[in-house]
Enzyme design. Structure first.
Site, PDB file in Angstrom:
ATOM      1  N   ASP A 121       0.829  -0.926   0.079  1.00 56.93           N
ATOM      2  CA  ASP A 121      -0.127  -0.114   0.111  1.00 56.93           C
ATOM      3  C   ASP A 121       0.918   1.310   0.061  1.00 56.93           C
ATOM      4  OD1 ASP A 121      -2.142   1.614  -0.083  1.00 56.93           O
ATOM      5  OD2 ASP A 121      -3.138   0.772   1.706  1.00 56.93           O
ATOM      6  N   CYS A 146      -6.837 -22.209  21.012  1.00 57.08           N
ATOM      7  CA  CYS A 146      -7.893 -22.556  21.774  1.00 57.08           C
ATOM      8  C   CYS A 146      -7.794 -24.094  22.235  1.00 57.08           C
ATOM      9  CB  CYS A 146      -9.123 -22.552  20.742  1.00 57.08           C
ATOM     10  SG  CYS A 146      -9.409 -20.827  20.133  1.00 57.08           S
ATOM     11  N   CYS A 153      -8.557 -24.309  17.236  1.00 59.69           N
ATOM     12  CA  CYS A 153      -7.042 -24.023  16.408  1.00 59.69           C
ATOM     13  C   CYS A 153      -5.977 -24.269  17.724  1.00 59.69           C
ATOM     14  CB  CYS A 153      -7.000 -22.560  16.494  1.00 59.69           C
ATOM     15  SG  CYS A 153      -6.762 -21.386  17.819  1.00 59.69           S
ATOM     16  N   ALA A 201     -11.542   2.823   1.084  1.00 55.83           N
ATOM     17  CA  ALA A 201     -12.336   3.889   2.071  1.00 55.83           C
ATOM     18  C   ALA A 201     -13.658   3.301   2.418  1.00 55.83           C
ATOM     19  CB  ALA A 201     -12.774   5.296   1.458  1.00 55.83           C
ATOM     20  N   ASP A 261      -3.828   6.971  -3.731  1.00 55.72           N
ATOM     21  CA  ASP A 261      -5.339   7.365  -3.716  1.00 55.72           C
ATOM     22  C   ASP A 261      -5.782   8.247  -2.717  1.00 55.72           C
ATOM     23  OD1 ASP A 261      -4.811   4.685  -2.793  1.00 55.72           O
ATOM     24  OD2 ASP A 261      -6.924   4.986  -2.214  1.00 55.72           O
ATOM     25  N   CYS A 290     -12.864 -22.321  19.592  1.00 57.01           N
ATOM     26  CA  CYS A 290     -12.499 -22.940  18.354  1.00 57.01           C
ATOM     27  C   CYS A 290     -11.527 -24.062  18.601  1.00 57.01           C
ATOM     28  CB  CYS A 290     -12.135 -22.019  17.210  1.00 57.01           C
ATOM     29  SG  CYS A 290     -10.231 -21.770  16.894  1.00 57.01           S
TER      30      CYS A 290
END
Ligand code: GUN
Ligand code: ZN
Length: 661
Positions: A85, A275, A272, A187, A120, A270
């Protein structure tokens, strides 16, 4: 052009985007890497592409030197595709930055970014239109400048325009005509942060519907898994997540159905590694840095898992079901789901008409799905008769389970129906969500391949009543079974109707010839059926299922009815007949001279060889492949819709079934 589409569902696409550092499989999630600060190796958790900020590198003397000497890949220690970016986000946060558009672009080129971004202006939502317009002009100027500056850099070109759909569309139109590789939609972070999802739908739809289909779109700053399905269904292909680390720093866990605060957790949510190995209490009592890392790992795991689920849903054709589930996570997401109704005309063109998955009704919003809209449009392809008999749902396919009909009927219009059904009676099942199903179509996708609750909700009843009111206008005599009249409370719609009984049960059988003709009409357009199949055709049925399989004329196969979805797959003779009947350019894909021999040999058609086509072709339809003189060369199944076929010049457009015509 370096993007191609492999599978579609809704406006969603599974695609491949080629970059100098490898292929990006889309839809993809790009974790945001903070240059110089990153501690987690995102590759270990499933990242195949990442995004980092060129401005932050540029501004820091040390980072900048390494990046200029060794490249950004070495700097952040990632050897796959890297998107950068430009500092626009810092511009929108802090109002000012110390670099010009040209400088930051040249810098991105120098550090060997794969996909770079111009500077931008992210105009926030709901500003005055003059401001949005003025800033948009600057964004467009800078996009143009980027094209002058770039040498090998692939370019992002960001759609802006605040919350003005017309400005978004105008911006998309202009950028689409220029030579960019990827189009971010910018945006939108403030919209997502304040749960303005319904406006997000307007912004995204106004943008994607004016962007070239052949370029991927990046929904900038969308890193919450809750939104992935919806955004993909609207045509977004790339996502970036700073959320995984920002939420972790704030002791919050991302989930596909929302956000959880660690302080509130009694159980880990969860499976994972985080977790599974830690309790909420252990995490809470840990030192901050370690905890943040573990929560970030959970956040990455859950985000990548959701993206995999989205991709799987596209391939199996169940993306709408996933979106409908996810949009029940928050009332404002439900608003967004409802907002899609406004775009059903557009969505219908992109959504493939035939899918591997059955249509599951998950609530009244399902009535707005493109499949329902398409069915009601295609119903107009079926010619009507003098009489109409309306029956309630039974098990599917309806024609095999109509024995529970009952013997009580209501006369809605004209003369009552008694005894046997003649040829002038159209038997039609009335059901949710497709409303009106002529019995000949009861095995065609998705009319057979759908499930909805037996207990109809108010929205469904209302929709079906409205449909019936206009449908019966096409008939002189209309009879409805008493059960159906009760189910849809039709006595309030047709107050003067009278009940009567018959003493001999009606026997409902669908004539095989009628069936094949109507299916072909429904699939290819009114009149196609009688032109494909004259009344001397032979219908061959499956010995196992008793269902129609093939239609022959003498020894010549015309078409095969595919068992999985009840749709006709053409054979050579069918393609010839359809080509004779349908006027140019209907159902046609026109290939250039170079591709002609390949098409004749039955090779698949690449998009770059197509010079024209029927814009109304959907993905997965049976299409005719012709040359510029409209001579039939081959036929096949489309991978893309008409607009996409014309826009792409990479990848396959049509899987050819047979050449040599
Ligand atoms: N990151 C989040 N939103 C934006 C945006 O609008 N433009 C750029 N360049 N980056 C962003
Ligand atoms: Zn977890």
């Amino acid at each position: 052009m370096n993007f191609e589409i492999k599978y579609k569902d809704g406006r969603g696409r599974i695609g491949n985007l080629k970059t100098p550092h490898g292929m990006i499989k889309t839809p993809a999630l790009m974790p945001v890497i903070h240059p110089g600060k990153q501690t987690i190796n995102v590759k270990d958790y499933g990242a195949e592409v990442v995004i980092t900020n060129a401005y932050l590198i540029y501004k820091n003397q040390d980072l900048r030197e390494i990046a200029e000497k060794e490249g950004v890949h070495s700097l952040i220690n990632f050897d796959g595709p890297i998107v950068t970016d430009s500092g626009s986000f810092q511009l929108s946060e802090y109002g000012d930055i110390e670099v010009s558009n040209r400088e930051i672009l040249e810098f991105q080129e120098r550090i060997s970014t794969d996909i770079g971004t111009s500077l931008d202006i992210p105009t926030p939502p709901s500003v005055k239109k003059e401001r949005a317009q003025r800033e948009l002009e600057i964004t467009l100027e800078r996009a143009k400048e980027a094209l002058e500056v770039r040498e090998n850099l692939m370019l992002n070109s960001v759609v802006q325009g605040s919350t003005y759909p017309d400005l978004r569309s105008k911006c998309a139109d202009k950028l689409g005509k220029m030579d960019f590789e990827v189009h971010p939609i910018g945006a939108v972070v403030p919209l997502m942060e304040s749960y303005r999802y319904s406006e997000l739908v307007d912004v995204v739809m106004a943008s994607v519907s004016h962007l070239p289909d052949s370029r991927p779109r990046h929904l900038m700053g969308a890193g919450h898994p809750m939104i992935f399905g919806l955004a993909v269904a609207m045509g977004c292909d790339l996502f970036d997540s700073a959320a995984y680390i920002l939420y972790a720093e704030d002791d919050r866990l991302l989930m596909p159905h929302g956000t959880l605060k660690l302080e509130n957790l009694h159980e880990m949510p969860c499976s994972c590694e985080v977790c599974s190995n830690y309790s909420p209490e252990e995490l809470r009592s840990m030192e901050k840095e370690k905890r943040t890392e573990l929560l970030a790992i959970h956040n990455l795991r859950i985000s990548f898992a959701e993206m995999r689920l989205v991709r799987q849903a596209i391939i199996e054709g169940s993306l709408w079901e996933l979106v409908e589930q996810r949009c029940r996570a928050h009332p404002f997401l439900l608003d967004a789901l409802r907002k899609l109704k406004k775009y059903r005309e557009d969505l219908e063109k992109y959504d493939p008409p035939y899918k591997k998955s059955a249509f599951f009704y998950t609530g009244p919003e399902s009535l707005n799905r493109p499949e329902v809209y398409r069915h009601l449009k295609r119903l107009e392809r079926i010619p009507t008769k003098k009489r109409l008999l309306l029956l309630p749902r039974s098990r599917k396919p309806y024609s095999e389970h109509l024995y529970e009909l009952g013997d009580e009927f209501y006369q809605i219009k004209g003369d009552p129906l008694k005894g046997q059904l003649g040829e002038d009676v159209q038997v039609t099942v009335v059901d949710v969500p497709f409303g009106i199903i002529p019995l000949e179509l009861d095995q065609v996708y998705p009319l057979a391949q759908n499930e909805s609750p037996n207990d109809y909700d108010e929205d469904s009843i209302k929709l079906v009543k409205n449909l019936l009111e206009s449908y019966i206008q096409n008939f002189d005599h209309v009879t409805a079974s008493a059960k159906l009249v009760d189910q849809f409370r039709l006595k309030s719609t047709f107050p003067s109707i009278e009940k009567y009984s018959i003493n001999q049960p009606l026997e409902v059988v669908v004539d095989d010839y009628q069936r094949i003709v109507r299916i072909a009409d429904y699939q290819f357009g009114e009149g196609a059926g009688e032109n494909l199949f004259n009344d001397s055709v032979q219908i061959v049925k499956s010995r196992n299922t008793g269902k129609i399989r093939h239609v022959y004329d003498g020894d010549e196969l015309i078409a095969t009815l595919r068992a999985s979805d009840g749709i006709f797959v053409l054979a050579k003779e069918g393609a010839r007949r359809l080509h004779r009947y349908l006027p140019y350019p209907k159902n046609r894909v026109v290939v250039n001279k170079d591709a002609e021999p390949f098409a004749r040999e039955g090779k698949s058609i690449f998009a770059k060889f197509v010079i024209n086509c029927d814009i109304d072709i959907h993905a997965k339809e049976e299409v005719l492949i012709v040359n510029e003189e409209d001579q039939l060369l081959a036929f096949g199944k489309s991978i893309l819709n008409g607009k996409e076929i014309l826009d792409f010049n990479t990848g396959q457009a049509i899987k050819t079934r047979k050449g040599g015509l």
